[in-house]
Design an enzyme around this catalytic site. Structure first.
Site, PDB file in Angstrom:
ATOM      1  CE1 TYR A  42      71.376  46.779  34.239  1.00  0.00           C
ATOM      2  CE2 TYR A  42      69.960  46.834  32.251  1.00  0.00           C
ATOM      3  CZ  TYR A  42      70.396  46.156  33.325  1.00  0.00           C
ATOM      4  OH  TYR A  42      70.068  44.774  33.438  1.00  0.00           O
ATOM      5  CE  LYS A  65      73.689  44.534  32.934  1.00  0.00           C
ATOM      6  NZ  LYS A  65      74.358  43.540  33.770  1.00  0.00           N
TER       7      LYS A  65
END
Length: 281
Positions: A173, A177
């Site tokens: 993640y 991002k």
């Protein structure tokens, strides 16, 4: 009204943040709400329609080029695409590392590439990234460039996203991002050639259904600690993200493109320089 005079704002991810931004930038325009689940789009469309917005819905899988192209075809059949709000994604408690990379990293790059080919002059977009991207240790300049510029179909073949390098969902993640903000910086060059702008917002803990999943999941205690030890001392609201989205997509933000806006109540500050800093072994 002739079709060519209709401005379309495409909202990908029919959740609270996408809706909050759409409310602020879509008066007098047509909102096309797209989500992987039709019931999510329908619920959001009902709320926005009852608030006076012109809305239609579509299903999209952001990890499928065919699906993204079909969404663009639907949008351009309505009018010219002048706005993109990309708020779709999966969180660490919801998916495996491979799924997160496919949806959040590859899917976002795909959206940026394809919408960058059709965005109208004067148009603008925002991508919702995350504070998580700011807590990933610095990458090398070569890795940064690879995430920013590698052709979309080769992104998931990069060495730094292979299973032997990405061992858990949180790392996947954070990497995705970080990749989103880097990708937007590179894509802003291409969007600029069409007279359009694109930026990212990296929110902290914003109270949405997705955040509630996290707060009740295995990382819930860590999230509560982040909130309590942040400078602001609370979670954020979708409307606060909406206000920043409106600035970036509107005329007041006309000089801003290729930028990432961290809005996390001071969590990253506390992580780097305050009580949230990892303890030395």
């Amino acid at each position: 009204m002739e079709k060519k005079s209709i401005s379309v704002v495409v909202v990908i991810g029919a959740g609270s943040i996408g809706q909050a931004i759409a409310r602020r930038v879509s008066a007098g325009k047509h909102i096309l709400l797209a989500d992987l689940r039709q019931e999510n789009s329908n619920a959001a469309a009902k709320t926005l329609s009852e608030a006076g917005f012109d809305v239609s819905t579509a299903i999209v899988d952001v990890s499928s080029r065919e699906s993204v192209l079909a969404l663009i075809e639907t949008a351009t059949a309505i009018g010219g695409i002048t706005g993109l709000i990309h708020a779709a994604g999966v969180s660490p408690s919801q998916a495996s590392p491979s799924t997160i990379l496919k949806v959040d990293l590859y899917g976002t790059a795909l959206i940026l590439e394809e919408f960058g080919k059709v965005i109208q002059s004067g148009g603008s977009g925002v991508v919702i990234a995350s504070q998580s991207g700011h807590r990933l240790p610095a990458l090398t300049p070569e890795q940064d460039k690879a995430l920013a510029t590698t052709p979309v179909e080769q992104l998931l073949s990069l060495p730094l996203v292979q299973p032997d390098q990405v061992k858990d969902s949180l790392h996947a993640y954070q990497l995705s991002k970080r990749g989103n903000s880097l990708r937007v910086m590179a894509e802003a060059v291409k969007w600029g050639k069409r007279g359009a702008r694109i930026n990212t917002i990296s929110p902290g803990i914003i109270i949405t259904p997705l955040a509630k999943d996290e707060l009740s999941g295995p990382r819930g205690d860590g999230y509560r600690r982040m909130i309590n030890l942040s400078a602001v001392g609370r979670a954020g609201t979708p409307d606060e993200v909406g206000a920043v989205g409106a600035l970036l997509m509107g005329q007041d933000g006309a000089f801003i493109t290729g930028s990432d806006f961290l809005m996390d109540g001071g969590v990253t500050s506390a992580y780097l320089y305050g009580e949230l800093a990892p303890k030395a072994e």
